[in-house]
Design an enzyme around this catalytic site. Structure first.
Site, mmCIF file in Angstrom:
data_model
loop_
_atom_site.group_PDB
_atom_site.id
_atom_site.type_symbol
_atom_site.label_atom_id
_atom_site.label_comp_id
_atom_site.label_asym_id
_atom_site.label_seq_id
_atom_site.Cartn_x
_atom_site.Cartn_y
_atom_site.Cartn_z
ATOM 1 N N HIS A 48 0.873 -1.163 0.000
ATOM 2 C CA HIS A 48 0.000 0.000 0.000
ATOM 3 C C HIS A 48 0.914 1.217 0.000
ATOM 4 O O HIS A 48 2.071 1.136 0.453
ATOM 5 C CB HIS A 48 -0.895 0.007 1.245
ATOM 6 N N ASP A 51 2.290 1.666 3.354
ATOM 7 C CA ASP A 51 3.239 0.632 3.808
ATOM 8 C C ASP A 51 4.648 1.089 3.433
ATOM 9 O O ASP A 51 5.599 0.911 4.191
ATOM 10 C CB ASP A 51 3.015 -0.715 3.079
ATOM 11 N N HIS A 212 -12.616 -13.097 -2.782
ATOM 12 C CA HIS A 212 -13.573 -12.088 -3.251
ATOM 13 C C HIS A 212 -14.562 -12.710 -4.239
ATOM 14 O O HIS A 212 -15.756 -12.382 -4.224
ATOM 15 C CB HIS A 212 -12.851 -10.921 -3.928
ATOM 16 N N ASP A 247 -14.626 -11.632 4.918
ATOM 17 C CA ASP A 247 -13.475 -12.046 4.119
ATOM 18 C C ASP A 247 -12.434 -12.701 5.024
ATOM 19 O O ASP A 247 -11.894 -12.068 5.922
ATOM 20 C CB ASP A 247 -12.918 -10.775 3.460
ATOM 21 N N ASP A 249 -9.526 -14.693 4.062
ATOM 22 C CA ASP A 249 -8.129 -14.759 3.620
ATOM 23 C C ASP A 249 -7.405 -15.986 4.174
ATOM 24 O O ASP A 249 -6.287 -15.893 4.699
ATOM 25 C CB ASP A 249 -7.366 -13.478 4.014
ATOM 26 N N ASP A 282 -2.702 -13.503 -0.897
ATOM 27 C CA ASP A 282 -3.321 -12.574 0.064
ATOM 28 C C ASP A 282 -3.914 -13.408 1.199
ATOM 29 O O ASP A 282 -5.126 -13.484 1.372
ATOM 30 C CB ASP A 282 -4.372 -11.691 -0.613
HETATM 31 C C1 3MF Z 1 -9.118 -6.849 0.995
HETATM 32 C C2 3MF Z 1 -7.951 -7.075 0.130
HETATM 33 C C3 3MF Z 1 -6.877 -6.041 0.215
HETATM 34 C C4 3MF Z 1 -6.129 -5.853 -1.101
HETATM 35 C C5 3MF Z 1 -4.953 -4.928 -0.928
HETATM 36 C C6 3MF Z 1 -4.202 -4.698 -2.193
HETATM 37 C C7 3MF Z 1 -5.911 -5.545 2.324
HETATM 38 O O1 3MF Z 1 -10.069 -7.813 0.911
HETATM 39 O O2 3MF Z 1 -7.881 -8.063 -0.562
HETATM 40 O O3 3MF Z 1 -5.999 -6.407 1.251
HETATM 41 O O4 3MF Z 1 -5.698 -7.067 -1.615
HETATM 42 O O5 3MF Z 1 -5.421 -3.722 -0.457
HETATM 43 O O6 3MF Z 1 -5.000 -4.237 -3.190
HETATM 44 MG MG MG Z 2 -6.550 -8.974 -1.949
#
Ligand code: 3MF
Ligand code: MG
Length: 344
Positions: A48, A51, A212, A247, A249, A282
């Site tokens: 980001h 970051d 997603h 979400d 992950d 991710d």
């Molecule tokens: C949220 C995400 C994000 C994006 C990231 C880069 C924080 O669901 O997936 O993770 O992947 O911002 O674009």
């Molecule tokens: Mg992502």
């Protein structure tokens, strides 16, 4: 050994706070994460804007570039690339109501300022990819925004970025909900339509995140395939997700191995990576994980991709063709399950 080059972001090794509980692990300094990423065999890091350059709101453009230069030196020390820079438009007090689609003109200006600074940072880091995860570009209260006007605002914002720098590529990471209730750009198809409406569609593509797609009730492999059909799959965020809830992950393949297999299969079959694309992971470490083992989810995810690549190599395309000719998809399905379970 994988055919792919992997990346992850600093946020993938986090302190463990969730909506119902505080942090459970100490923050790890960026340099330590970068060193560990290199040790794990990653080829690059995703950033980001803040970051790479914390506190950039208070800095001049020159100061931002100088700070980014330090990160470039850090990456060079570990022989890592920067995959992309993404403006973090969901944390800031200016973007409570969204960034490019905020109801406040001043806040929309701020969002563009951050997008331009992300481009500046990307150039210093030696990468040309800008990712837009459109976190708050949508509504909590459906009647609070005009959806038609705001889809047009998204297109205008992407156009402004393309005009700001004629070498950058904008990759939109679609997600149907969370943190907002209704997103203006929820799926790959929406990203393709936005891309086509911009001033330079060749420079606007998609980052497909497995979780997603699942949250949208869609199949991640088919979402990847859709973008690949338009030569617009600029990156992927592999992970996993148990049904339609917040979400998660999770580590890649942790919930649905067949779905994970088909993601790796579609990437391999379409030579993903041959144009320099990375495979982003991710994945978020579980809250329960102790600090000394908080990179395990990344190592596990890489391992699963590698094992699934081997399954793809073993996939018997002749047998598949025979099944297809006989329209015996039960036989084909049985074969796929035996392949995944190690019985062929
Ligand atoms: C949220 C995400 C994000 C994006 C990231 C880069 C924080 O669901 O997936 O993770 O992947 O911002 O674009
Ligand atoms: Mg992502």
């Amino acid at each position: 050994m994988s055919r792919f080059r992997f990346t992850a972001g600093p946020w993938n090794v986090h302190e463990g706070a969730d909506a119902f509980g505080p942090e459970v692990r100490a923050s790890i300094p960026l340099e330590e994460k970068v060193a560990k990423f290199a040790e794990l065999g990653l080829s690059g890091v995703q950033f980001h804007d803040d970051d790479a350059v914390p506190g950039l709101n208070e800095m001049t453009e020159g100061e931002i570039r100088a700070e980014a230069g330090k990160i470039r030196a850090l990456l060079d020390r570990y022989n890592l690339a920067a995959e992309f820079v993404a403006p973090r438009l969901w944390m800031d007090p200016h973007t409570v109501d969204g960034g490019f689609t905020s109801n406040s003109a001043e806040d929309r200006e701020f969002a563009l300022w951050r997008a331009y600074r992300s481009i500046d940072i990307a150039r210093v880091l030696g990468c040309n990819k800008i990712v837009l995860w459109l976190a708050r570009e949508g509504t909590l209260c459906a009647e609070s925004k005009n959806p038609v006007e705001n889809v047009r605002r998204l297109i205008d914002a992407v156009n402004a970025m393309l005009r700001y720098d004629d070498r950058i590529e904008v990759l939109i990471e679609p997600k149907p909900n969370e943190p907002i209730d209704r997103s203006f750009c929820p799926t790959t198809g929406h990203v393709m339509a936005i891309s086509a409406a911009t001033v330079d569609p060749a420079r606007v593509g998609c980052v497909l995140e497995s979780a997603h797609a699942i949250l949208a009730g869609l199949d991640p492999a088919n979402e990847m395939a859709f973008a690949l059909a338009f030569s617009k799959l600029g990156s992927v965020h592999l992970n996993d997700q148990n049904g339609m809830k917040f979400d998660q992950d999770k580590s890649f393949g942790a919930e649905n191995l067949r779905q994970a297999f088909n993601q790796v299969k579609v990437l391999c079959e379409n030579n993903y990576g041959s144009r320099g694309e990375f495979v982003g992971l991710d994945v978020k470490v579980m809250r329960t994980q102790r600090a000394e083992a908080c990179y395990q989810h990344i190592a596990n995810s890489i391992r699963v991709v590698e094992m699934l690549e081997k399954k793809v190599e073993r996939f018997d395309y002749d047998y598949q063709a025979k099944c297809v000719a006989a329209r015996d998809y039960e036989a084909l399905e049985g074969y796929v399950l035996r392949l995944l379970l190690g019985d062929v």
